[in-house]
Design a protein around this motif. Structure first.
Motif, mmCIF file in Angstrom:
data_model
loop_
_atom_site.group_PDB
_atom_site.id
_atom_site.type_symbol
_atom_site.label_atom_id
_atom_site.label_comp_id
_atom_site.label_asym_id
_atom_site.label_seq_id
_atom_site.Cartn_x
_atom_site.Cartn_y
_atom_site.Cartn_z
ATOM 1 N N UNK A 1 21.457 -33.156 -159.952
ATOM 2 C CA UNK A 1 21.935 -31.975 -159.385
ATOM 3 C C UNK A 1 20.662 -30.984 -159.459
ATOM 4 N N UNK A 2 20.367 -30.236 -158.284
ATOM 5 C CA UNK A 2 19.517 -29.136 -158.283
ATOM 6 C C UNK A 2 20.177 -27.833 -157.906
ATOM 7 N N UNK A 3 20.129 -26.668 -158.315
ATOM 8 C CA UNK A 3 21.047 -25.769 -158.122
ATOM 9 C C UNK A 3 19.774 -24.740 -157.113
ATOM 10 N N UNK A 4 20.423 -24.729 -155.942
ATOM 11 C CA UNK A 4 19.569 -24.142 -154.870
ATOM 12 C C UNK A 4 19.415 -22.705 -155.335
ATOM 13 N N UNK A 5 20.301 -22.040 -156.018
ATOM 14 C CA UNK A 5 19.850 -20.517 -156.510
ATOM 15 C C UNK A 5 18.883 -20.522 -157.330
ATOM 16 N N UNK A 6 18.890 -21.446 -158.647
ATOM 17 C CA UNK A 6 17.782 -21.589 -159.239
ATOM 18 C C UNK A 6 16.555 -22.067 -158.716
ATOM 19 N N UNK A 7 16.519 -22.768 -157.693
ATOM 20 C CA UNK A 7 15.334 -23.279 -157.107
ATOM 21 C C UNK A 7 14.906 -22.285 -155.846
ATOM 22 N N UNK B 1 22.151 -26.109 -152.619
ATOM 23 C CA UNK B 1 21.910 -27.067 -153.707
ATOM 24 C C UNK B 1 21.563 -28.275 -153.407
ATOM 25 N N UNK B 2 21.391 -29.391 -154.375
ATOM 26 C CA UNK B 2 21.035 -30.758 -153.844
ATOM 27 C C UNK B 2 21.625 -31.724 -154.814
ATOM 28 N N UNK B 3 22.277 -32.588 -154.286
ATOM 29 C CA UNK B 3 22.665 -33.852 -155.286
ATOM 30 C C UNK B 3 21.657 -34.896 -154.722
#
Length: 149
Positions: free
Chosen positions: A95-101, A106-108
């Protein structure tokens, strides 16, 4: 000054992710083997999820529960500073947090370790997540099942 890197250079965010991954690998090397290591890695993932901004935290929590339910053989593990789920120490889904990135969604994603190869020679390796429906979660559950092998 802009955060846009020169051509061929890493952005500040990419450099931070690389440093985070290096720290993760260093911490893994120091840990004990077996169950103690797995418990520490799972705690690291849960801590990272708890630190996420509202919205992404709920997505990550839902995904964490989904992976635990449909692919309990996958072990939680930090992957470039965000939640990943591994088989034999190698991340299969993440999982990649869209807000953190600092991205729109966000992305799975699935790694090259995922067992998704099919006869068509074509399969998705990531999915955008913006308020997934129940049907979308069911579809992700099937992707996790297949990816886990």
């Amino acid at each position: 000054m802009t955060d846009t890197p020169e051509p061929g250079a890493f952005s500040a965010q990419e450099r931070a992710a690389i440093k985070q991954r290096a720290a993760e690998l260093k911490a893994e090397a120091k840990r004990a083997k077996g169950a103690e290591k797995a418990a520490a890695e799972a705690a690291d993932v849960l801590t990272k999820i708890a630190e996420m901004p509202d919205g992404d935290r709920e997505l990550a929590e839902h995904l964490h529960a989904l992976v635990a339910e449909v692919a309990p053989e996958l072990s939680p593990k930090l992957y470039y500073g965000q939640p990943g789920y591994a088989r034999g120490g190698k991340v299969v889904v993440f999982f990649r947090s869209g807000q953190l990135d600092k991205t729109r969604y966000s992305t799975f994603g699935v790694s090259a370790e995922a067992a998704l190869d099919d006869a068509s020679g074509l399969w998705p390796t990531s999915y955008a997540l913006i308020e997934p429906t129940d049907a979308a979660w069911e579809r992700l559950a099937e992707v996790v099942r297949r990816a886990a092998g």
